[in-house]
Write a protein that holds these residues in place. Structure first.
Motif, mmCIF file in Angstrom:
data_model
loop_
_atom_site.group_PDB
_atom_site.id
_atom_site.type_symbol
_atom_site.label_atom_id
_atom_site.label_comp_id
_atom_site.label_asym_id
_atom_site.label_seq_id
_atom_site.Cartn_x
_atom_site.Cartn_y
_atom_site.Cartn_z
ATOM 1 N N LEU A 30 153.234 28.760 112.579
ATOM 2 C CA LEU A 30 152.213 28.545 111.563
ATOM 3 C C LEU A 30 150.943 28.042 112.232
ATOM 4 O O LEU A 30 150.965 27.039 112.952
ATOM 5 N N SER A 31 149.838 28.746 111.990
ATOM 6 C CA SER A 31 148.554 28.339 112.554
ATOM 7 C C SER A 31 148.105 27.017 111.961
ATOM 8 O O SER A 31 148.548 26.609 110.888
ATOM 9 N N GLY A 32 147.187 26.382 112.665
ATOM 10 C CA GLY A 32 146.643 25.122 112.199
ATOM 11 C C GLY A 32 145.977 25.252 110.851
ATOM 12 O O GLY A 32 145.278 26.230 110.583
ATOM 13 N N GLN A 33 146.212 24.272 110.007
ATOM 14 C CA GLN A 33 145.609 24.218 108.678
ATOM 15 C C GLN A 33 144.704 22.997 108.591
ATOM 16 O O GLN A 33 145.104 21.892 108.955
ATOM 17 N N ILE A 34 143.490 23.240 108.140
ATOM 18 C CA ILE A 34 142.575 22.149 107.829
ATOM 19 C C ILE A 34 142.490 22.048 106.308
ATOM 20 O O ILE A 34 143.041 22.899 105.604
ATOM 21 N N PRO A 35 141.805 21.032 105.769
ATOM 22 C CA PRO A 35 141.825 20.827 104.327
ATOM 23 C C PRO A 35 140.884 21.733 103.528
ATOM 24 O O PRO A 35 140.085 21.281 102.711
ATOM 25 N N LEU A 36 140.999 23.031 103.750
ATOM 26 C CA LEU A 36 140.245 23.991 102.944
ATOM 27 C C LEU A 36 141.016 24.299 101.673
ATOM 28 O O LEU A 36 142.222 24.551 101.727
ATOM 29 N N ASP A 37 140.328 24.288 100.541
ATOM 30 C CA ASP A 37 140.920 24.718 99.286
ATOM 31 C C ASP A 37 140.998 26.239 99.330
ATOM 32 O O ASP A 37 139.973 26.901 99.531
ATOM 33 N N MET A 41 137.584 28.050 99.365
ATOM 34 C CA MET A 41 137.302 28.016 100.807
ATOM 35 C C MET A 41 136.312 26.890 101.146
ATOM 36 O O MET A 41 135.619 26.939 102.150
ATOM 37 N N GLU A 42 136.297 25.872 100.307
ATOM 38 C CA GLU A 42 135.490 24.675 100.553
ATOM 39 C C GLU A 42 136.415 23.559 101.010
ATOM 40 O O GLU A 42 137.593 23.519 100.661
ATOM 41 N N MET A 43 135.851 22.640 101.797
ATOM 42 C CA MET A 43 136.626 21.506 102.269
ATOM 43 C C MET A 43 136.985 20.592 101.113
ATOM 44 O O MET A 43 136.156 20.319 100.243
ATOM 45 N N ARG A 44 138.228 20.133 101.117
ATOM 46 C CA ARG A 44 138.669 19.105 100.164
ATOM 47 C C ARG A 44 138.698 17.805 100.953
ATOM 48 O O ARG A 44 139.712 17.443 101.551
ATOM 49 N N ASN A 45 137.562 17.122 100.987
ATOM 50 C CA ASN A 45 137.422 15.987 101.897
ATOM 51 C C ASN A 45 136.751 14.772 101.274
ATOM 52 O O ASN A 45 136.055 14.036 101.952
ATOM 53 N N ILE A 48 140.226 10.746 103.121
ATOM 54 C CA ILE A 48 141.203 11.176 104.128
ATOM 55 C C ILE A 48 142.517 11.531 103.451
ATOM 56 O O ILE A 48 143.210 12.462 103.873
ATOM 57 N N GLU A 49 142.849 10.838 102.373
ATOM 58 C CA GLU A 49 144.075 11.158 101.632
ATOM 59 C C GLU A 49 144.006 12.576 101.059
ATOM 60 O O GLU A 49 144.980 13.328 101.143
ATOM 61 N N ASP A 50 142.851 12.944 100.492
ATOM 62 C CA ASP A 50 142.669 14.306 99.981
ATOM 63 C C ASP A 50 142.873 15.327 101.096
ATOM 64 O O ASP A 50 143.502 16.364 100.892
ATOM 65 N N GLU A 51 142.306 15.047 102.258
ATOM 66 C CA GLU A 51 142.425 15.973 103.383
ATOM 67 C C GLU A 51 143.880 16.150 103.797
ATOM 68 O O GLU A 51 144.350 17.274 103.992
ATOM 69 N N ILE A 52 144.598 15.057 103.928
ATOM 70 C CA ILE A 52 145.990 15.126 104.379
ATOM 71 C C ILE A 52 146.837 15.891 103.365
ATOM 72 O O ILE A 52 147.632 16.766 103.747
ATOM 73 N N HIS A 53 146.673 15.597 102.087
ATOM 74 C CA HIS A 53 147.428 16.323 101.052
ATOM 75 C C HIS A 53 147.130 17.815 101.094
ATOM 76 O O HIS A 53 148.040 18.641 101.001
ATOM 77 N N GLN A 54 145.856 18.197 101.255
ATOM 78 C CA GLN A 54 145.503 19.611 101.272
ATOM 79 C C GLN A 54 146.080 20.308 102.499
ATOM 80 O O GLN A 54 146.557 21.443 102.410
ATOM 81 N N VAL A 118 141.507 16.046 109.860
ATOM 82 C CA VAL A 118 142.926 16.261 110.156
ATOM 83 C C VAL A 118 143.216 17.756 110.136
ATOM 84 O O VAL A 118 142.635 18.514 109.362
ATOM 85 N N GLU A 119 144.120 18.159 111.013
ATOM 86 C CA GLU A 119 144.626 19.536 111.070
ATOM 87 C C GLU A 119 146.095 19.443 111.450
ATOM 88 O O GLU A 119 146.508 18.506 112.137
ATOM 89 N N ALA A 120 146.888 20.404 110.989
ATOM 90 C CA ALA A 120 148.297 20.434 111.356
ATOM 91 C C ALA A 120 148.729 21.872 111.569
ATOM 92 O O ALA A 120 148.300 22.780 110.860
ATOM 93 N N ASP A 121 149.570 22.081 112.583
ATOM 94 C CA ASP A 121 150.220 23.362 112.799
ATOM 95 C C ASP A 121 151.710 23.112 112.889
ATOM 96 O O ASP A 121 152.157 21.961 112.912
ATOM 97 N N ALA A 122 152.505 24.184 112.911
ATOM 98 C CA ALA A 122 153.946 23.977 112.881
ATOM 99 C C ALA A 122 154.696 25.175 113.437
ATOM 100 O O ALA A 122 154.162 26.287 113.508
ATOM 101 N N VAL A 123 155.942 24.917 113.815
ATOM 102 C CA VAL A 123 156.904 25.949 114.164
ATOM 103 C C VAL A 123 158.068 25.770 113.207
ATOM 104 O O VAL A 123 158.631 24.678 113.088
ATOM 105 N N MET A 124 158.427 26.858 112.527
ATOM 106 C CA MET A 124 159.489 26.815 111.534
ATOM 107 C C MET A 124 160.610 27.749 111.987
ATOM 108 O O MET A 124 160.355 28.837 112.488
ATOM 109 N N VAL A 125 161.840 27.317 111.798
ATOM 110 C CA VAL A 125 163.001 28.144 112.121
ATOM 111 C C VAL A 125 163.749 28.396 110.806
ATOM 112 O O VAL A 125 164.221 27.467 110.151
ATOM 113 N N LEU A 126 163.827 29.668 110.438
ATOM 114 C CA LEU A 126 164.475 30.042 109.190
ATOM 115 C C LEU A 126 165.985 30.049 109.356
ATOM 116 O O LEU A 126 166.503 30.406 110.414
ATOM 117 N N ASP A 127 166.706 29.673 108.315
ATOM 118 C CA ASP A 127 168.169 29.646 108.352
ATOM 119 C C ASP A 127 168.723 31.050 108.226
ATOM 120 O O ASP A 127 168.137 31.924 107.650
#
Length: 127
Positions: A30-37, A41-45, A48-54, A118-127
């Motif tokens: 999963l590519s990095g996600q920033i807090p774009l709605d 396509m606008e920042m939800r900022n 910081i809590e709004d950003e993390i939730h988004q 804040v930005e987050a990316d991930a690696v997911m392993v499907l069952d």
């Protein structure tokens, strides 16, 4: 092994030369996600809590589009422009993830796209 490109309108469209996620077998990157709605396509900022939730909502949408869920994320990367927000990330992450938690790294960075904190990316392993 074939690659499958993952896309959903429930997460922001890519703002560069990348895909929202790529599935290779049972592993999804999963590519990095920033807090774009994703709708505006606008920042939800407002905060910081709004950003993390988004960011987590965006990751969840991409994970679900790939046929998985946040519970199947094996590795999570968190990027923060201010590591003082680390405790807030932990607090809010607990609303999206249950034990056993994924492996995780949190990294302080100088800047993120569109002025995100804040930005987050991930690696997911499907069952």
């Amino acid at each position: 092994m074939s690659r499958q490109i993952i896309h959903t309108d429930r997460a922001p469209a890519a703002i560069g030369t990348y895909s929202q996620a790529v599935r290779c077998g049972q592993t999804v990157f999963l590519s990095g996600q920033i807090p774009l709605d994703p709708k505006t396509m606008e920042m939800r900022n407002t905060s910081i809590e709004d950003e993390i939730h988004q960011v987590f909502a965006n990751l969840r949408a991409v994970a679900e589009a790939a046929g998985g869920s946040l519970a199947q994320i094996a590795k999570l990367g968190i990027f923060l422009t201010d590591l003082a927000h680390f405790a807030k990330v932990n607090e809010i992450m607990g609303q999206y993830f249950q034990q056993p938690y994924p492996a995780r790294a949190a990294v302080g960075v100088a800047a993120l796209p569109k002025g995100a904190r804040v930005e987050a990316d991930a690696v997911m392993v499907l069952d």
